[in-house]
Motif scaffolding. Structure first.
Motif, PDB file in Angstrom:
ATOM      1  N   ALA A  27       0.439  -0.992  -0.122  1.00 40.36           N
ATOM      2  CA  ALA A  27      -0.170  -0.055   0.279  1.00 40.36           C
ATOM      3  C   ALA A  27       0.762   1.275  -0.083  1.00 40.36           C
ATOM      4  N   ALA A  28       1.987   1.475   1.047  1.00 41.73           N
ATOM      5  CA  ALA A  28       3.048   2.547   1.162  1.00 41.73           C
ATOM      6  C   ALA A  28       3.153   2.859  -0.676  1.00 41.73           C
ATOM      7  N   LEU A  29       4.117   1.593  -1.370  1.00 37.32           N
ATOM      8  CA  LEU A  29       4.175   1.929  -2.399  1.00 37.32           C
ATOM      9  C   LEU A  29       3.834   2.455  -3.857  1.00 37.32           C
ATOM     10  N   VAL A  30       2.557   1.706  -3.782  1.00 39.52           N
ATOM     11  CA  VAL A  30       1.186   2.480  -4.166  1.00 39.52           C
ATOM     12  C   VAL A  30       0.665   3.629  -4.408  1.00 39.52           C
ATOM     13  N   PHE A  31       1.141   4.248  -2.859  1.00 38.32           N
ATOM     14  CA  PHE A  31       0.545   5.441  -2.541  1.00 38.32           C
ATOM     15  C   PHE A  31       1.561   6.412  -2.843  1.00 38.32           C
ATOM     16  N   ALA A  33       3.827   5.897  -5.455  1.00 31.73           N
ATOM     17  CA  ALA A  33       4.159   6.220  -7.012  1.00 31.73           C
ATOM     18  C   ALA A  33       2.690   6.978  -7.254  1.00 31.73           C
ATOM     19  N   VAL A  34       1.968   6.695  -6.994  1.00 29.56           N
ATOM     20  CA  VAL A  34       0.268   7.572  -7.189  1.00 29.56           C
ATOM     21  C   VAL A  34       0.439   9.147  -7.006  1.00 29.56           C
ATOM     22  N   TYR A  35       0.599   9.013  -5.654  1.00 29.19           N
ATOM     23  CA  TYR A  35       1.243  10.498  -4.847  1.00 29.19           C
ATOM     24  C   TYR A  35       2.409  11.342  -5.140  1.00 29.19           C
ATOM     25  N   GLY A  36       3.122  10.578  -5.408  1.00 30.14           N
ATOM     26  CA  GLY A  36       4.821  11.032  -5.348  1.00 30.14           C
ATOM     27  C   GLY A  36       5.271  12.297  -6.280  1.00 30.14           C
ATOM     28  N   VAL A  47      -5.499  19.551  -8.448  1.00 33.34           N
ATOM     29  CA  VAL A  47      -4.915  18.253  -8.615  1.00 33.34           C
ATOM     30  C   VAL A  47      -4.523  17.443  -7.330  1.00 33.34           C
ATOM     31  N   ASP A  48      -3.722  18.248  -6.833  1.00 34.22           N
ATOM     32  CA  ASP A  48      -3.524  17.674  -5.506  1.00 34.22           C
ATOM     33  C   ASP A  48      -4.538  16.806  -4.548  1.00 34.22           C
ATOM     34  N   ALA A  49      -5.014  17.026  -4.393  1.00 35.26           N
ATOM     35  CA  ALA A  49      -5.963  16.920  -3.796  1.00 35.26           C
ATOM     36  C   ALA A  49      -7.105  15.636  -4.729  1.00 35.26           C
ATOM     37  N   GLY A  56      -4.614   6.977  -1.808  1.00 34.01           N
ATOM     38  CA  GLY A  56      -5.648   6.286  -0.206  1.00 34.01           C
ATOM     39  C   GLY A  56      -6.353   5.571  -0.872  1.00 34.01           C
ATOM     40  N   VAL A  57      -6.765   5.608  -1.948  1.00 39.28           N
ATOM     41  CA  VAL A  57      -8.314   4.751  -2.364  1.00 39.28           C
ATOM     42  C   VAL A  57      -7.502   3.297  -3.338  1.00 39.28           C
ATOM     43  N   LEU A  58      -6.377   3.636  -3.596  1.00 40.79           N
ATOM     44  CA  LEU A  58      -5.584   2.853  -4.447  1.00 40.79           C
ATOM     45  C   LEU A  58      -5.030   1.834  -3.348  1.00 40.79           C
TER      46      LEU A  58
END
Length: 83
Positions: A27-31, A33-36, A47-49, A56-58
C-alpha cells in the motif's frame, strides 16, 4: 476439525503478521507511486487533492487485496484444515 496445536496457532499468527506487513508495504508503494509526483512538481490544490484521494483509495484496495490473497493462499495450502 480437531484441536489446533501450539504450532498451528503460531503458524496462523505468523501468517497474519506477514499478511499485514506485506499489505502495508504494498500500500505504501502504491501511495508513493500515485502521490509522489505531487510532492515533486508544483500542482494546483485541486489536482493535489485528487491525487491524494486517488492514492489513498488505491492504497487501501491494494492493502485489502494483499491480505486476502496471502490468507487465502495459506488456508488452501496442503496440511491446513481450512484454518
Amino acid at each position: 476439525m480437531g484441536r489446533r496445536t501450539q504450532a498451528d496457532r503460531d503458524a496462523i499468527t505468523t501468517e497474519i503478521g506477514y499478511a499485514f506487513l506485506s499489505g502495508c508495504f504494498a500500500a505504501a508503494l502504491v501511495f508513493g507511486a500515485v502521490y509522489g509526483p505531487a510532492l515533486v512538481f508544483g500542482l494546483t490544490p485541486t489536482v493535489d487533492a485528487a491525487l491524494k484521494l486517488t492514492a489513498g483509495v488505491l492504497a487501501g484496495a491494494v492493502f485489502l487485496l494483499r491480505i486476502t490473497h496471502v490468507l487465502w493462499r495459506f488456508a488452501r495450502r496442503p496440511g491446513n484444515d481450512g484454518a
